[in-house]
Design an enzyme around this catalytic site. Structure first.
Site, short mmCIF file in Angstrom:
data_model
loop_
_atom_site.label_atom_id
_atom_site.label_comp_id
_atom_site.label_asym_id
_atom_site.label_seq_id
_atom_site.Cartn_x
_atom_site.Cartn_y
_atom_site.Cartn_z
N LYS A 150 10.92 7.95 8.97
CA LYS A 150 11.49 6.95 9.87
C LYS A 150 12.70 7.56 10.57
O LYS A 150 13.37 8.39 9.95
CB LYS A 150 11.94 5.70 9.11
CG LYS A 150 10.85 4.97 8.37
CD LYS A 150 10.10 3.99 9.22
CE LYS A 150 8.92 3.41 8.43
NZ LYS A 150 8.07 2.50 9.14
N LYS A 176 4.45 10.91 4.61
CA LYS A 176 3.36 10.44 5.47
C LYS A 176 3.88 10.18 6.88
O LYS A 176 4.99 9.71 7.07
CB LYS A 176 2.81 9.18 4.83
CG LYS A 176 2.12 8.19 5.72
CD LYS A 176 1.66 7.01 4.92
CE LYS A 176 1.71 5.69 5.69
NZ LYS A 176 2.00 5.68 7.08
N ASP A 178 3.91 8.02 10.33
CA ASP A 178 3.68 6.61 10.60
C ASP A 178 2.29 6.45 11.22
O ASP A 178 1.77 7.37 11.85
CB ASP A 178 4.75 6.08 11.55
CG ASP A 178 4.78 4.57 11.54
OD1 ASP A 178 5.44 4.02 10.65
OD2 ASP A 178 4.12 3.94 12.39
N GLU A 179 1.71 5.27 11.09
CA GLU A 179 0.36 5.05 11.64
C GLU A 179 0.35 5.08 13.16
O GLU A 179 -0.69 5.23 13.78
CB GLU A 179 -0.26 3.76 11.11
CG GLU A 179 0.48 2.49 11.43
CD GLU A 179 1.69 2.28 10.54
OE1 GLU A 179 1.97 3.14 9.68
OE2 GLU A 179 2.38 1.26 10.73
N HIS A 268 -4.79 4.31 6.07
CA HIS A 268 -3.90 3.21 6.44
C HIS A 268 -4.74 2.10 7.05
O HIS A 268 -5.73 2.37 7.71
CB HIS A 268 -2.84 3.71 7.42
CG HIS A 268 -1.70 2.75 7.56
ND1 HIS A 268 -1.78 1.60 8.29
CD2 HIS A 268 -0.45 2.78 7.03
CE1 HIS A 268 -0.63 0.95 8.20
NE2 HIS A 268 0.20 1.64 7.45
N LYS A 309 7.91 -6.35 3.14
CA LYS A 309 8.09 -7.10 4.38
C LYS A 309 6.81 -7.80 4.85
O LYS A 309 6.82 -8.54 5.81
CB LYS A 309 8.60 -6.17 5.49
CG LYS A 309 7.60 -5.12 5.96
CD LYS A 309 8.19 -4.22 7.06
CE LYS A 309 7.29 -3.00 7.28
NZ LYS A 309 7.79 -2.08 8.28
#
Lengths: 414, 414
Positions: A150, A176, A178-179, A268, A309
């Protein structure tokens, strides 16, 4: 309509070769008609009878064999000959195709499917699975800790590799993409993979632990395979794919290539909630998990059971399936991700257990001292929980955890 | 959460390079927070701030620039650099990925997307489109008439070819496999295609009209391409694919191969309603139509506007899009299918118009005298409507139409 009632047979006893589907249904009028319409449309019937009907038809009929009117549940048995072995899109076009759009239903959701052994065995299943992944890391007694780099988009390849390195050095096993990150102008795939795998090598050398990078190869299939080959060439061990947006047909094709390359598949599920979250229409995440295991991903996102979340969902039930015996198809490692932080660990271990990957994004990189401290805080929290020590108590002698808990309070759970 | 509010900027004016998404949203608490959460999650934000944030981030932020609280509508602008050109799965993982699963929303549906020119142009678009299809058939002044062979499953390849022949001889232009029929034991793909294309040749010879067969090549991508090649070798002109169950990544790959083979692409949308029908969650059929045109299918099922067995939906709006000018991407032929019969024609022509394909399943094969008569009845009904003659009146001198109307009453419409 009378023609639909012929697909209801409450005396029918399914055979072990039948595929059985459990639907939640809200009929427009009579439940028997609506249920029959679903069975007809998804097997050999339609709204009116064709004039020429060979005898074979009878043997291929799907049958509603259970109607629980009060709970609005129906069960349909499909003869296995309706399906093409090894063709997942065909199976979905049958049992989950036009039925959701029919006038006869005001709501219809595919909740669960029992696949017959023969059909399951016509797919490859995971090449690695939980055991293979554990063997790769040589970690058997704790969950694996991962991070999503991130900010998810906006780092260049150099910054990306640097953040990854910090995460590994702090204690992450896995890093990983991000998608949403594939091959954008500000962060190109090849550059990123090259630099991040170098960082991984450095992290392995410095920590003596196995570290893995999961680059997101999501793209049309030829391009995804090209990227997977590049990952392999550069010394990668994993490929990450957004299975819903790539789609089932492509995933099957990709799976063949990834098996040949001996890459572990991290799946994912971005976009799944477009069809899993509505209570009225769609397909449950449990069914998606079954399809994913059948095709053979090694790791699958299954939610955080409401700890993060994302909305609370049936994570536990789905994880139980992924870890259960199923026609000797290898077990799939569940991945919990979304809004997790060090204070989530007691709840995670209690709810999801140790046969899982916990992935932290903001909960690591948002640590007041940055990524490395964030990863440390997670490992400290994990150590505390596995040793049966209270987080707050453990934090007294562990600075990074203390700083994390000052920012994010421990998650309360039953 | 404050971090989400940073993604709301009601003063922002989108640039022509922004992708703009229109969502229907039901916030858990405040609409501003929920809308910001969607924009954050689908661009560069998350629930907490990473410690290291390069300046580039600001330029990549998605922005909520319109909130219509009463109608529960929001508009979000996404900078084009967030996306990888030509990578549809990536675009979907971004704008339609995790957002549907977030706690901040009680409901979220992607209703419409305005794609910037550059992004649209990074895809191929249809190779044939409406003009190419019309040129192929040399039919310019009426809708094309198609049939789905029924019973959808259960005929062997010989019976399948025979039913197809009858349909063509009766007046159908197109014969299509059912979306559930691929390569099953009782009706194998190669045999079926071989025999049905022979029947097509015979039908062309006997009628002097162009006739086409649309075999369903739905499978994992390598197998689908093998089947497409076989179709080409055997003299086929079309390939049919279930685009939702094959999936977006695979469809893109398949599209490349089908273009090389010069096969027209007929796209069935089985399973779309799993994500389009709920009013709470999912993606609208209009968005799916845009994605399909961008990738480049030539024909797309868009519903019957409530005339057939499927639920009434926004067919008209979707068809308008498919037939409109759009960055010079070729126009897509809309296909209406599901519960249609000769008596549906006045309503169809009035509602959907002549630039379309009308497909009849049971409404042809369920004719009291069988398939050929059923096809004749449809053509007679079409002739009547296009000549402005009342169906019942025309039926007096047209036996097949009369028999059809005795079985199925003309559809009433506004």
């Amino acid at each position: 309509m009378k023609v639909y009632e012929e697909f209801v047979d409450l005396a029918y006893e399914p055979s072990k070769n039948d595929l059985i589907a459990l639907f939640k249904i809200e009929p427009r009028k009579e439940i028997k008609i609506a249920a029959g319409a679903v069975a007809a449309e998804s097997s050999v019937g339609t709204w009116t009878k064709p004039r020429f009907l060979p005898k074979r038809i009878e043997k291929l009929k799907a049958r509603v064999f259970e109607i629980r009117k009060k709970e609005k549940l129906i069960k349909i048995a499909y003869p296995i000959d309706l399906f093409e072995p090894g063709n997942l899109p065909q199976i979905l076009s049958s049992i989950a195709g036009n039925v959701f759009g029919m006038k006869e239903v005001k709501a219809l959701k595919l909740l669960d499917v029992r696949f017959p052994r023969k059909l399951v065995k016509s797919f490859k299943g995971p090449k690695f699975g939980i055991r293979g992944v554990r063997r790769l890391f040589r970690v058997y007694d704790r969950p694996l800790i991962g991070t999503i780099v991130k900010p998810k988009l906006g780092l260049n390849s150099e910054q990306h590799a640097k953040v990854a390195l910090e995460a590994w050095l702090g204690g992450c096993d896995l890093v990983k993409d991000d998608e949403n990150l594939t091959n954008q102008r500000f962060n190109q795939f090849e550059k990123r993979v090259r630099k991040t795998i170098k960082a991984r090598d450095l992290a392995e050398k410095r920590t003596g632990e196995v570290k893995c990078y999961m680059p997101n190869i999501t793209a049309e299939i030829n391009e995804a395979i090209r990227r997977a080959k590049l990952v392999k060439e550069l010394g990668g061990r994993y490929a990450m794919v957004d299975l819903i947006t790539v789609g089932w047909g492509g995933l099957q094709t990709l799976k063949e290539a990834l098996d040949d390359l001996e890459l572990v598949i991290h799946a994912h599920r971005a976009m799944h909630a477009a069809m899993t979250r509505s209570r009225d229409f769609g397909i449950s995440m449990l069914v998606i998990a079954k399809l994913s295991r059948m095709i053979g991903v090694d790791q699958l996102h299954t939610g955080t059971a409401g700890i993060g979340k994302m909305k609370k969902e049936e994570t536990t039930k789905i994880n139980e399936f992924l870890r259960s015996d199923w026609y000797s198809v290898r077990k799939v490692m569940p991945v919990a991700s979304g809004g997790l932080h060090p204070g989530s660990l007691p709840a995670l271990i209690k709810t999801i257990g140790i046969d899982a990957i916990y992935q932290f994004g903001g909960g690591i990189h948002g640590h007041p001292k940055g990524t490395k401290s964030g990863a440390r805080a997670v490992r400290q929290a994990l150590d505390a929980v596995l040793s049966g020590i209270d987080l707050e108590a453990y934090a007294k002698s562990h600075e990074e955890l203390r700083e994390a808990l000052e920012k994010w309070k421990p998650v309360k759970f039953r």
